[in-house]
Design a protein around this motif. Structure first.
Motif, PDB file in Angstrom:
ATOM      1  N   LEU A 111       0.514  -1.343  -0.062  1.00  0.00           N
ATOM      2  CA  LEU A 111      -0.140  -0.121  -0.227  1.00  0.00           C
ATOM      3  C   LEU A 111       0.648   1.105  -0.175  1.00  0.00           C
ATOM      4  CD1 LEU A 111      -2.632  -0.852   2.798  1.00  0.00           C
ATOM      5  CD2 LEU A 111      -3.137  -0.769   0.181  1.00  0.00           C
ATOM      6  N   SER A 112       1.701   1.466   0.830  1.00  0.00           N
ATOM      7  CA  SER A 112       2.941   2.705   0.403  1.00  0.00           C
ATOM      8  C   SER A 112       3.287   2.633  -0.214  1.00  0.00           C
ATOM      9  CB  SER A 112       3.666   2.026   1.755  1.00  0.00           C
ATOM     10  OG  SER A 112       4.886   1.050   1.321  1.00  0.00           O
ATOM     11  N   MET A 113       3.711   1.560  -1.328  1.00  0.00           N
ATOM     12  CA  MET A 113       4.402   1.757  -2.719  1.00  0.00           C
ATOM     13  C   MET A 113       3.756   2.233  -4.054  1.00  0.00           C
ATOM     14  SD  MET A 113       5.347  -2.059  -3.680  1.00  0.00           S
ATOM     15  CE  MET A 113       6.469  -1.943  -5.046  1.00  0.00           C
ATOM     16  N   GLN A 114       2.136   2.634  -3.486  1.00  0.00           N
ATOM     17  CA  GLN A 114       1.450   2.799  -5.228  1.00  0.00           C
ATOM     18  C   GLN A 114       1.228   3.936  -5.201  1.00  0.00           C
ATOM     19  OE1 GLN A 114      -3.127   2.389  -4.377  1.00  0.00           O
ATOM     20  NE2 GLN A 114      -3.265   1.320  -6.860  1.00  0.00           N
ATOM     21  N   TYR A 115       1.935   4.403  -6.502  1.00  0.00           N
ATOM     22  CA  TYR A 115       1.582   6.241  -6.535  1.00  0.00           C
ATOM     23  C   TYR A 115      -0.015   6.465  -6.389  1.00  0.00           C
ATOM     24  CZ  TYR A 115       6.021   5.437  -8.830  1.00  0.00           C
ATOM     25  OH  TYR A 115       7.686   4.848  -9.287  1.00  0.00           O
ATOM     26  N   GLU A 116       0.039   7.914  -6.234  1.00  0.00           N
ATOM     27  CA  GLU A 116      -1.284   8.620  -6.836  1.00  0.00           C
ATOM     28  C   GLU A 116      -1.924   8.064  -7.903  1.00  0.00           C
ATOM     29  OE1 GLU A 116      -4.684  10.248  -5.261  1.00  0.00           O
ATOM     30  OE2 GLU A 116      -2.326   9.749  -3.996  1.00  0.00           O
ATOM     31  N   ASN A 117      -1.466   8.296  -9.452  1.00  0.00           N
ATOM     32  CA  ASN A 117      -2.379   7.106  -9.905  1.00  0.00           C
ATOM     33  C   ASN A 117      -2.272   6.178 -10.497  1.00  0.00           C
ATOM     34  OD1 ASN A 117       0.322   6.352 -11.024  1.00  0.00           O
ATOM     35  ND2 ASN A 117       0.830   7.415 -12.243  1.00  0.00           N
ATOM     36  N   GLY A 118      -2.332   4.947  -9.054  1.00  0.00           N
ATOM     37  CA  GLY A 118      -2.663   3.931  -8.652  1.00  0.00           C
ATOM     38  C   GLY A 118      -1.677   2.563  -9.298  1.00  0.00           C
ATOM     39  N   GLY A 119      -0.634   3.318 -10.339  1.00  0.00           N
ATOM     40  CA  GLY A 119       0.163   2.123 -10.149  1.00  0.00           C
ATOM     41  C   GLY A 119       1.199   2.006  -9.661  1.00  0.00           C
ATOM     42  N   PHE A 120       2.126   1.036  -9.439  1.00  0.00           N
ATOM     43  CA  PHE A 120       3.198   0.137  -8.769  1.00  0.00           C
ATOM     44  C   PHE A 120       4.327  -0.148  -9.299  1.00  0.00           C
ATOM     45  CE2 PHE A 120      -1.197  -1.168  -7.136  1.00  0.00           C
ATOM     46  CZ  PHE A 120      -0.362  -1.094  -5.680  1.00  0.00           C
ATOM     47  N   PRO A 121       5.251   0.217  -8.531  1.00  0.00           N
ATOM     48  CA  PRO A 121       6.696   0.584  -9.706  1.00  0.00           C
ATOM     49  C   PRO A 121       7.160  -1.242  -9.265  1.00  0.00           C
ATOM     50  CG  PRO A 121       6.449   1.288  -6.865  1.00  0.00           C
ATOM     51  CD  PRO A 121       5.728   1.539  -7.636  1.00  0.00           C
ATOM     52  N   GLN A 174      -9.122   0.164  -5.909  1.00  0.00           N
ATOM     53  CA  GLN A 174     -10.544   0.655  -7.279  1.00  0.00           C
ATOM     54  C   GLN A 174      -9.089   1.570  -8.313  1.00  0.00           C
ATOM     55  OE1 GLN A 174     -12.784   0.134  -7.936  1.00  0.00           O
ATOM     56  NE2 GLN A 174     -12.259  -1.827  -6.855  1.00  0.00           N
ATOM     57  N   LYS A 175      -8.302   2.376  -6.875  1.00  0.00           N
ATOM     58  CA  LYS A 175      -7.126   3.378  -7.810  1.00  0.00           C
ATOM     59  C   LYS A 175      -5.866   2.472  -8.949  1.00  0.00           C
ATOM     60  CE  LYS A 175      -4.126   5.847  -5.864  1.00  0.00           C
ATOM     61  NZ  LYS A 175      -3.860   6.663  -4.033  1.00  0.00           N
ATOM     62  N   GLY A 176      -5.434   0.712  -8.462  1.00  0.00           N
ATOM     63  CA  GLY A 176      -5.064   0.163  -9.554  1.00  0.00           C
ATOM     64  C   GLY A 176      -5.365  -0.239 -10.840  1.00  0.00           C
ATOM     65  N   ILE A 177      -6.768  -0.617 -10.645  1.00  0.00           N
ATOM     66  CA  ILE A 177      -8.037  -0.536 -11.864  1.00  0.00           C
ATOM     67  C   ILE A 177      -7.742   0.310 -13.071  1.00  0.00           C
ATOM     68  CG2 ILE A 177     -10.553  -1.220 -12.368  1.00  0.00           C
ATOM     69  CD1 ILE A 177     -10.731  -2.665 -10.170  1.00  0.00           C
ATOM     70  N   ALA A 178      -8.042   1.300 -12.361  1.00  0.00           N
ATOM     71  CA  ALA A 178      -8.360   2.929 -13.357  1.00  0.00           C
ATOM     72  C   ALA A 178      -6.779   3.121 -13.761  1.00  0.00           C
ATOM     73  CB  ALA A 178      -8.530   3.680 -12.129  1.00  0.00           C
ATOM     74  N   CYS A 179      -6.022   2.606 -12.989  1.00  0.00           N
ATOM     75  CA  CYS A 179      -4.859   2.914 -14.292  1.00  0.00           C
ATOM     76  C   CYS A 179      -4.227   1.591 -15.001  1.00  0.00           C
ATOM     77  CB  CYS A 179      -3.691   2.821 -13.086  1.00  0.00           C
ATOM     78  SG  CYS A 179      -1.529   2.712 -12.937  1.00  0.00           S
ATOM     79  N   VAL A 180      -5.138   0.527 -15.026  1.00  0.00           N
ATOM     80  CA  VAL A 180      -4.952  -0.609 -16.108  1.00  0.00           C
ATOM     81  C   VAL A 180      -5.999  -0.128 -16.867  1.00  0.00           C
ATOM     82  CG1 VAL A 180      -5.463  -3.098 -16.012  1.00  0.00           C
ATOM     83  CG2 VAL A 180      -4.503  -2.673 -13.753  1.00  0.00           C
ATOM     84  N   LEU A 181      -6.394   0.269 -16.640  1.00  0.00           N
ATOM     85  CA  LEU A 181      -7.697   0.928 -17.788  1.00  0.00           C
ATOM     86  C   LEU A 181      -6.655   2.192 -18.785  1.00  0.00           C
ATOM     87  CD1 LEU A 181     -11.258   0.889 -16.568  1.00  0.00           C
ATOM     88  CD2 LEU A 181     -10.573  -1.418 -18.010  1.00  0.00           C
ATOM     89  N   LYS A 182      -6.515   2.926 -17.465  1.00  0.00           N
ATOM     90  CA  LYS A 182      -6.107   4.414 -18.267  1.00  0.00           C
ATOM     91  C   LYS A 182      -4.449   4.382 -19.153  1.00  0.00           C
ATOM     92  CE  LYS A 182      -6.011   7.771 -15.600  1.00  0.00           C
ATOM     93  NZ  LYS A 182      -5.416   8.388 -14.334  1.00  0.00           N
ATOM     94  N   VAL A 201       5.136   8.985 -13.665  1.00  0.00           N
ATOM     95  CA  VAL A 201       4.822  10.390 -14.103  1.00  0.00           C
ATOM     96  C   VAL A 201       3.469  10.145 -14.993  1.00  0.00           C
ATOM     97  CG1 VAL A 201       4.853  12.615 -13.772  1.00  0.00           C
ATOM     98  CG2 VAL A 201       5.917  11.443 -12.612  1.00  0.00           C
ATOM     99  N   THR A 202       3.891  10.037 -16.619  1.00  0.00           N
ATOM    100  CA  THR A 202       3.051  10.746 -17.545  1.00  0.00           C
ATOM    101  C   THR A 202       2.107   9.340 -18.447  1.00  0.00           C
ATOM    102  OG1 THR A 202       4.949  10.015 -19.558  1.00  0.00           O
ATOM    103  CG2 THR A 202       5.479  11.792 -18.490  1.00  0.00           C
ATOM    104  N   LEU A 203       3.035   8.200 -17.789  1.00  0.00           N
ATOM    105  CA  LEU A 203       2.478   6.915 -18.599  1.00  0.00           C
ATOM    106  C   LEU A 203       1.875   6.244 -19.503  1.00  0.00           C
ATOM    107  CD1 LEU A 203      -1.085   6.734 -15.557  1.00  0.00           C
ATOM    108  CD2 LEU A 203       0.935   5.710 -15.639  1.00  0.00           C
ATOM    109  N   VAL A 204       3.207   7.127 -19.728  1.00  0.00           N
ATOM    110  CA  VAL A 204       3.690   6.762 -20.986  1.00  0.00           C
ATOM    111  C   VAL A 204       4.662   5.339 -21.052  1.00  0.00           C
ATOM    112  CG1 VAL A 204       4.913   7.990 -23.415  1.00  0.00           C
ATOM    113  CG2 VAL A 204       3.363   9.057 -22.296  1.00  0.00           C
ATOM    114  N   PRO A 205       4.543   4.872 -22.244  1.00  0.00           N
ATOM    115  CA  PRO A 205       5.030   3.422 -22.295  1.00  0.00           C
ATOM    116  C   PRO A 205       6.558   4.078 -22.092  1.00  0.00           C
ATOM    117  CG  PRO A 205       3.684   3.483 -23.431  1.00  0.00           C
ATOM    118  CD  PRO A 205       2.900   3.966 -23.496  1.00  0.00           C
TER     119      PRO A 205
END
Length: 341
Positions: A111-121, A174-182, A201-205
């Motif tokens: 939980l501590s490693m999740q980005y605000e955009n829902g992704g995980f490093p 839910q944040k993670g699912i939103a990131c997956v869809l995005k 940050v940008t969620l660009v590949p």
């Protein structure tokens, strides 16, 4: 006499419960020993091989752990998710509270490693090179989201997790699912599948290691689709799944199979013709949708035979996982949700 008898039974039950709570699981004990101070786990032993809990405790690795090297903590190669799942399973069998406590500490790390955009490093707190990227490679993020899903739904023994973590996990899921869809890649305005890793940050590949170019990743995308199929149906999820399935249908390479065998303890990977079979390249170029292969020197090839022998044999460049997704998983999902083909 009856009162004494009932009292004796109660005392015996309490004593039995106390003993049961201390039952030990060999693998779980090792997992707790290898847990890093921040709650995560590393993926490698001191000899750079993946952690094998069937082996004896590695004294060199213990020195690293005692040095509080949290930079080793990762979700790559099933690390941390494997241990959390293992500890929850061990708790279910033994009821040893130490295993649940260790698993909950691991969940707190996730939980501590999740980005605000829902992704995980891939790593946390280590942010060097590609380690900070949002990572689907080797199913890293999907492994985490599956744990959050099981906590939220109280499945696979995760109903034992404390209520505070359950609430946090529901939000993180839910944040993670939103990131997956995005992050589902669009090709000429049309949804395709997912890349291996993205800019945090940008969620660009983006590219990762030298032989992992910026590209679509088939094996990981199969598991992303299967994860989405577990979720309650929404218009966004339905569109995502249908689009990915269509991409797999259009991008398969008919008439081939990919075999991995061993010769003298070395992997031998062979792409060969086989009627009625189909494969997908591990990576596809995003602009052209052509199979793409990265080499150790960072060069990108569009022909499998042009890849150096070391990389051809040292990496799985094709897979057949899309077949089961298209022929089995997708029809079941349609039927379960009462959807038309």
């Amino acid at each position: 006499m009856i009162i004494k008898s009932k009292l004796s039974i109660a005392v015996f039950c309490l004593a039995f419960s106390a003993v049961s709570a201390q039952v030990k699981d060999t693998l779980a004990e090792k997992m707790m020993i290898y847990q890093l101070p921040n709650g995560g786990w590393g993926k490698h032993m001191s000899d750079k091989k993946d952690v094998d809990y069937r082996k004896k405790i590695d004294p060199k690795l213990l020195k690293i752990i005692k040095a509080n090297d949290n930079n080793l903590a990762t979700i790559d190669n099933n690390a941390t998710s494997r241990e959390i799942n293992g500890l929850i399973k061990a708790y279910g069998t033994t009821k040893n509270p130490a295993y649940l406590k260790s698993a909950e500490k691991g969940i707190e790390y996730l939980l501590s490693m999740q980005y605000e955009n829902g992704g995980f490093p891939q790593y946390f707190p280590n942010t060097s090179v590609y380690r900070k990227q949002v990572t689907y490679n080797d199913n890293a993020m999907i492994n985490v989201l599956t744990i959050l899903y099981n906590i939220s739904e109280g499945k696979e023994g995760f109903d034992a997790v404390n209520s505070q973590l359950k609430d946090k996990s529901k939000v993180a899921l839910q944040k993670g699912i939103a990131c997956v869809l995005k992050t589902q890649v669009q090709q000429k305005g049309k949804l395709s599948i997912w890349a291996d890793q993205y800019n945090e940050v940008t969620l660009v590949p983006e590219k990762a290691r030298a032989f992992e170019p910026m590209s679509l990743a088939t094996g990981e995308s199969v598991n992303i689709v299967k994860f989405l199929m577990m979720q309650p149906l929404t218009p966004e999820i339905e569109k995502s799944i249908r689009s990915a399935i269509q991409w797999f249908k259009e991008s398969k390479i008919d008439g081939y199979t990919y075999n991995v065998s061993k010769e003298s303890d070395k992997a031998v990977r062979t792409l060969s013709k086989k009627e009625g079979s189909a494969v997908w390249a591990r990576f596809y170029d995003i602009p052209t949708n052509k199979p793409v292969f990265g080499d150790r020197d960072g060069s990108v090839k569009f022909n499998y035979e042009d890849v150096s022998e070391e990389r051809r044999m040292g990496y799985s460049w094709y897979n057949e996982s899309g077949t089961k997704l298209i022929e089995n998983e997708f029809p079941k999902w349609l039927k379960r949700n009462k959807l038309m083909q």
